[in-house]
Design a protein around this motif. Structure first.
Motif, PDB file in Angstrom:
ATOM      1  N   ALA A 145       0.840  -1.192   0.000  1.00  0.00           N
ATOM      2  CA  ALA A 145       0.000   0.000   0.000  1.00  0.00           C
ATOM      3  C   ALA A 145       0.878   1.247   0.000  1.00  0.00           C
ATOM      4  CB  ALA A 145      -0.924   0.004   1.221  1.00  0.00           C
ATOM      5  N   VAL A 146       0.717   2.075  -1.038  1.00  0.00           N
ATOM      6  CA  VAL A 146       1.556   3.271  -1.186  1.00  0.00           C
ATOM      7  C   VAL A 146       0.718   4.450  -1.669  1.00  0.00           C
ATOM      8  CG1 VAL A 146       3.703   2.029  -1.679  1.00  0.00           C
ATOM      9  CG2 VAL A 146       2.158   2.591  -3.558  1.00  0.00           C
ATOM     10  N   ARG A 147       1.288   5.643  -1.538  1.00  0.00           N
ATOM     11  CA  ARG A 147       0.663   6.819  -2.121  1.00  0.00           C
ATOM     12  C   ARG A 147       0.787   6.742  -3.640  1.00  0.00           C
ATOM     13  NH1 ARG A 147       3.158  11.678   1.675  1.00  0.00           N
ATOM     14  NH2 ARG A 147       2.142  11.079   3.635  1.00  0.00           N
ATOM     15  N   GLU A 148      -0.034   7.549  -4.297  1.00  0.00           N
ATOM     16  CA  GLU A 148      -0.064   7.517  -5.764  1.00  0.00           C
ATOM     17  C   GLU A 148       1.305   7.818  -6.374  1.00  0.00           C
ATOM     18  OE1 GLU A 148      -2.661   9.457  -9.442  1.00  0.00           O
ATOM     19  OE2 GLU A 148      -3.299   9.742  -7.362  1.00  0.00           O
ATOM     20  N   ASN A 149       2.069   8.725  -5.736  1.00  0.00           N
ATOM     21  CA  ASN A 149       3.373   9.095  -6.307  1.00  0.00           C
ATOM     22  C   ASN A 149       4.442   8.026  -6.099  1.00  0.00           C
ATOM     23  OD1 ASN A 149       3.905   9.358  -3.602  1.00  0.00           O
ATOM     24  ND2 ASN A 149       4.502  11.511  -3.681  1.00  0.00           N
ATOM     25  N   ALA A 150       4.121   6.960  -5.369  1.00  0.00           N
ATOM     26  CA  ALA A 150       5.082   5.872  -5.136  1.00  0.00           C
ATOM     27  C   ALA A 150       4.674   4.578  -5.834  1.00  0.00           C
ATOM     28  CB  ALA A 150       5.259   5.628  -3.639  1.00  0.00           C
ATOM     29  N   ALA A 159       7.981  -6.410  -9.129  1.00  0.00           N
ATOM     30  CA  ALA A 159       8.782  -7.118 -10.141  1.00  0.00           C
ATOM     31  C   ALA A 159       9.907  -7.911  -9.487  1.00  0.00           C
ATOM     32  CB  ALA A 159       9.350  -6.117 -11.146  1.00  0.00           C
ATOM     33  N   ASP A 160      10.556  -7.332  -8.444  1.00  0.00           N
ATOM     34  CA  ASP A 160      11.608  -8.050  -7.717  1.00  0.00           C
ATOM     35  C   ASP A 160      11.053  -9.313  -7.069  1.00  0.00           C
ATOM     36  OD1 ASP A 160      13.551  -6.228  -8.365  1.00  0.00           O
ATOM     37  OD2 ASP A 160      13.481  -5.143  -6.462  1.00  0.00           O
ATOM     38  N   ILE A 161       9.870  -9.194  -6.484  1.00  0.00           N
ATOM     39  CA  ILE A 161       9.242 -10.345  -5.836  1.00  0.00           C
ATOM     40  C   ILE A 161       8.969 -11.447  -6.856  1.00  0.00           C
ATOM     41  CG2 ILE A 161       7.108 -11.156  -4.742  1.00  0.00           C
ATOM     42  CD1 ILE A 161       7.033  -8.475  -3.221  1.00  0.00           C
ATOM     43  N   ARG A 162       8.410 -11.073  -7.991  1.00  0.00           N
ATOM     44  CA  ARG A 162       8.051 -12.076  -8.998  1.00  0.00           C
ATOM     45  C   ARG A 162       9.281 -12.710  -9.629  1.00  0.00           C
ATOM     46  NH1 ARG A 162       2.735  -8.795 -11.210  1.00  0.00           N
ATOM     47  NH2 ARG A 162       1.302  -9.735  -9.698  1.00  0.00           N
ATOM     48  N   ALA A 163      10.395 -11.957  -9.660  1.00  0.00           N
ATOM     49  CA  ALA A 163      11.644 -12.520 -10.180  1.00  0.00           C
ATOM     50  C   ALA A 163      12.200 -13.565  -9.222  1.00  0.00           C
ATOM     51  CB  ALA A 163      12.663 -11.410 -10.407  1.00  0.00           C
ATOM     52  N   GLN A 164      12.059 -13.315  -7.921  1.00  0.00           N
ATOM     53  CA  GLN A 164      12.601 -14.232  -6.915  1.00  0.00           C
ATOM     54  C   GLN A 164      11.623 -15.347  -6.550  1.00  0.00           C
ATOM     55  OE1 GLN A 164      14.517 -12.436  -3.479  1.00  0.00           O
ATOM     56  NE2 GLN A 164      14.939 -10.551  -4.585  1.00  0.00           N
ATOM     57  N   THR A 165      10.329 -15.013  -6.542  1.00  0.00           N
ATOM     58  CA  THR A 165       9.290 -15.965  -6.144  1.00  0.00           C
ATOM     59  C   THR A 165       8.178 -15.892  -7.184  1.00  0.00           C
ATOM     60  OG1 THR A 165       9.829 -15.383  -3.841  1.00  0.00           O
ATOM     61  CG2 THR A 165       7.876 -16.727  -4.180  1.00  0.00           C
ATOM     62  N   PRO A 166       8.351 -16.595  -8.317  1.00  0.00           N
ATOM     63  CA  PRO A 166       7.444 -16.445  -9.458  1.00  0.00           C
ATOM     64  C   PRO A 166       5.966 -16.681  -9.155  1.00  0.00           C
ATOM     65  CG  PRO A 166       9.417 -17.643 -10.104  1.00  0.00           C
ATOM     66  CD  PRO A 166       9.465 -17.509  -8.617  1.00  0.00           C
ATOM     67  N   ASP A 167       5.663 -17.558  -8.203  1.00  0.00           N
ATOM     68  CA  ASP A 167       4.257 -17.870  -7.925  1.00  0.00           C
ATOM     69  C   ASP A 167       3.687 -17.027  -6.788  1.00  0.00           C
ATOM     70  OD1 ASP A 167       5.822 -19.008  -5.981  1.00  0.00           O
ATOM     71  OD2 ASP A 167       4.706 -20.893  -5.868  1.00  0.00           O
ATOM     72  N   ALA A 168       4.404 -15.975  -6.385  1.00  0.00           N
ATOM     73  CA  ALA A 168       3.960 -15.142  -5.272  1.00  0.00           C
ATOM     74  C   ALA A 168       2.684 -14.378  -5.609  1.00  0.00           C
ATOM     75  CB  ALA A 168       5.057 -14.155  -4.880  1.00  0.00           C
ATOM     76  N   ALA A 169       1.828 -14.208  -4.604  1.00  0.00           N
ATOM     77  CA  ALA A 169       0.626 -13.388  -4.745  1.00  0.00           C
ATOM     78  C   ALA A 169       0.953 -11.994  -4.202  1.00  0.00           C
ATOM     79  CB  ALA A 169      -0.524 -14.003  -3.962  1.00  0.00           C
ATOM     80  N   VAL A 170       1.065 -11.026  -5.081  1.00  0.00           N
ATOM     81  CA  VAL A 170       1.434  -9.674  -4.651  1.00  0.00           C
ATOM     82  C   VAL A 170       0.685  -8.647  -5.484  1.00  0.00           C
ATOM     83  CG1 VAL A 170       3.501  -9.779  -6.131  1.00  0.00           C
ATOM     84  CG2 VAL A 170       3.345  -8.037  -4.357  1.00  0.00           C
ATOM     85  N   ARG A 171       0.110  -7.676  -4.820  1.00  0.00           N
ATOM     86  CA  ARG A 171      -0.639  -6.625  -5.507  1.00  0.00           C
ATOM     87  C   ARG A 171      -0.314  -5.274  -4.888  1.00  0.00           C
ATOM     88  NH1 ARG A 171      -6.682  -6.343  -2.873  1.00  0.00           N
ATOM     89  NH2 ARG A 171      -5.972  -6.494  -0.722  1.00  0.00           N
ATOM     90  N   ILE A 172      -0.709  -4.214  -5.585  1.00  0.00           N
ATOM     91  CA  ILE A 172      -0.444  -2.845  -5.146  1.00  0.00           C
ATOM     92  C   ILE A 172      -1.772  -2.117  -4.995  1.00  0.00           C
ATOM     93  CG2 ILE A 172       0.666  -0.659  -5.757  1.00  0.00           C
ATOM     94  CD1 ILE A 172       2.590  -2.401  -7.531  1.00  0.00           C
ATOM     95  N   VAL A 173      -1.937  -1.383  -3.897  1.00  0.00           N
ATOM     96  CA  VAL A 173      -3.157  -0.587  -3.699  1.00  0.00           C
ATOM     97  C   VAL A 173      -2.784   0.822  -3.254  1.00  0.00           C
ATOM     98  CG1 VAL A 173      -4.518  -2.636  -3.098  1.00  0.00           C
ATOM     99  CG2 VAL A 173      -3.486  -1.262  -1.286  1.00  0.00           C
ATOM    100  N   ASP A 174      -3.723   1.735  -3.442  1.00  0.00           N
ATOM    101  CA  ASP A 174      -3.572   3.118  -2.983  1.00  0.00           C
ATOM    102  C   ASP A 174      -3.781   3.152  -1.473  1.00  0.00           C
ATOM    103  OD1 ASP A 174      -4.043   5.814  -2.243  1.00  0.00           O
ATOM    104  OD2 ASP A 174      -4.727   6.293  -4.261  1.00  0.00           O
ATOM    105  N   ILE A 175      -2.789   3.630  -0.737  1.00  0.00           N
ATOM    106  CA  ILE A 175      -2.850   3.604   0.727  1.00  0.00           C
ATOM    107  C   ILE A 175      -4.020   4.413   1.275  1.00  0.00           C
ATOM    108  CG2 ILE A 175      -1.334   5.599   1.182  1.00  0.00           C
ATOM    109  CD1 ILE A 175       0.049   3.857   3.333  1.00  0.00           C
ATOM    110  N   SER A 176      -4.427   5.458   0.560  1.00  0.00           N
ATOM    111  CA  SER A 176      -5.528   6.297   1.044  1.00  0.00           C
ATOM    112  C   SER A 176      -6.880   5.603   0.917  1.00  0.00           C
ATOM    113  CB  SER A 176      -5.553   7.625   0.281  1.00  0.00           C
ATOM    114  OG  SER A 176      -5.865   7.420  -1.082  1.00  0.00           O
ATOM    115  N   LYS A 177      -6.940   4.547   0.097  1.00  0.00           N
ATOM    116  CA  LYS A 177      -8.195   3.827  -0.104  1.00  0.00           C
ATOM    117  C   LYS A 177      -8.202   2.461   0.579  1.00  0.00           C
ATOM    118  CE  LYS A 177      -8.666   6.094  -4.609  1.00  0.00           C
ATOM    119  NZ  LYS A 177      -8.609   5.926  -6.078  1.00  0.00           N
ATOM    120  N   LEU A 178      -7.120   2.145   1.261  1.00  0.00           N
ATOM    121  CA  LEU A 178      -6.950   0.807   1.845  1.00  0.00           C
ATOM    122  C   LEU A 178      -8.067   0.467   2.824  1.00  0.00           C
ATOM    123  CD1 LEU A 178      -5.065  -1.678   2.023  1.00  0.00           C
ATOM    124  CD2 LEU A 178      -3.805  -0.481   3.818  1.00  0.00           C
TER     125      LEU A 178
END
Length: 283
Positions: A145-150, A159-178
């Motif tokens: 969870a990050v601000r829009e500018n991050a 991308a680093d996570i998926r390179a190291q752990t290809p089957d990882a479940a990882v997503r990005i959300v707007d911290i203000s809407k979390l």
């Protein structure tokens, strides 16, 4: 002969490394010297002969990456994060390690949480990147969870996570809407400076999220109890602050340097002692 250790960084200000490491040396029966080496980046190369004479040292901003080319060997933990925070000079040349990941894992373990459930990391900077990568490596479903500018920074972590752990479940959300997503998290981790002294009223997320989190780890250690921790505790979360990770990563350094062993209860007491010292000295 007394061995010489220290903390390398710039600027260092009110670092807690000297009291933490001095106590850990005492607890393992050593009386070594631990100093502060406040060296700006432009002087690092010319100070390396002096640093090579040390038995070992800790490394903090801005040298965690800049020190890599000077190492004779690198532990595999450094490869995962492309940064080091501990240097061992006692066992042949300079060997670089990253003990932050150990400190993080031990903090989560000792608070009773797990890195195999849903983990939400607030922030995607240096330490947030490590939290997210380590959580994914351990099998967690990771939300960053990050601000829009991050968002771009978070995408690089993803991308680093998926390179190291290809089957990882990882997503990005707007911290203000979390807080409005209505989701529950096993572990919420604050990797932002929100709430750090002197801006102690800051909080990275809306308090409405907290009743849906089982555990909270706030990586801020000054103050020892942040507003986020207080609000989370009031919402029924089990919480711990950043001093736990700071001490546990230091414990790992002593295991590397001296093969020292510390009981969990003794480390817990040291965490409390150092947290009380922070509140006494800085406020």
């Amino acid at each position: 002969m007394m061995r010489k250790f220290g903390i390398l960084g710039y600027p260092l200000g009110h670092t807690m490394s000297p009291p933490i490491h001095t106590r850990l040396f005492e607890m393992s029966g050593h009386s070594d010297d631990y100093e502060i080496f406040e060296i700006p980046p432009e002087r690092l190369a010319q100070e390396m002969p002096m640093l090579r004479e040390l038995s070992g040292f800790n490394v903090t901003i801005p040298h965690k990456v800049e020190m890599l080319p000077y190492m004779d060997r690198l532990d595999e933990t450094v490869g995962r994060y492309h940064a080091l925070n501990v240097v061992d000079g006692l066992h042949g040349g300079l060997v670089g390690y990253n003990t932050d990941c150990y400190g993080f894992q031990k903090t989560v373990e000792t608070m009773g949480a797990s890195l195999s459930g849903s983990v939400c990391v607030l922030g995607a900077g240096g330490v947030g990147r490590m939290f997210a990568i380590e959580s994914a490596r351990c099998g967690a479903e990771v939300t960053i969870a990050v601000r829009e500018n991050a968002i771009g920074l978070a995408q690089r972590v993803q991308a680093d996570i998926r390179a190291q752990t290809p089957d990882a479940a990882v997503r990005i959300v707007d911290i203000s809407k979390l807080h409005a997503l209505g989701e529950e998290f096993h572990l919420l981790i604050n990797a932002t400076p929100a709430g750090m002294y002197p801006k102690v009223d800051g909080m990275a997320v809306d308090a409405a999220l907290l009743p849906r989190c089982e555990y909270l780890f706030d990586s801020v250690y000054n103050p020892s109890e942040t507003r986020l921790m207080r609000e989370a505790r009031a919402a029924g979360c089990k919480v711990t602050g950043g001093m736990a990770m700071l001490v546990w990563q230091a414990v790992k350094a002593h295991e590397i340097w001296d093969h020292a062993h510390y009981e969990t209860e003794a480390v817990a007491a040291l965490i409390d002692e150092m947290a009380a010292q922070v509140d006494r000295d800085f406020h």
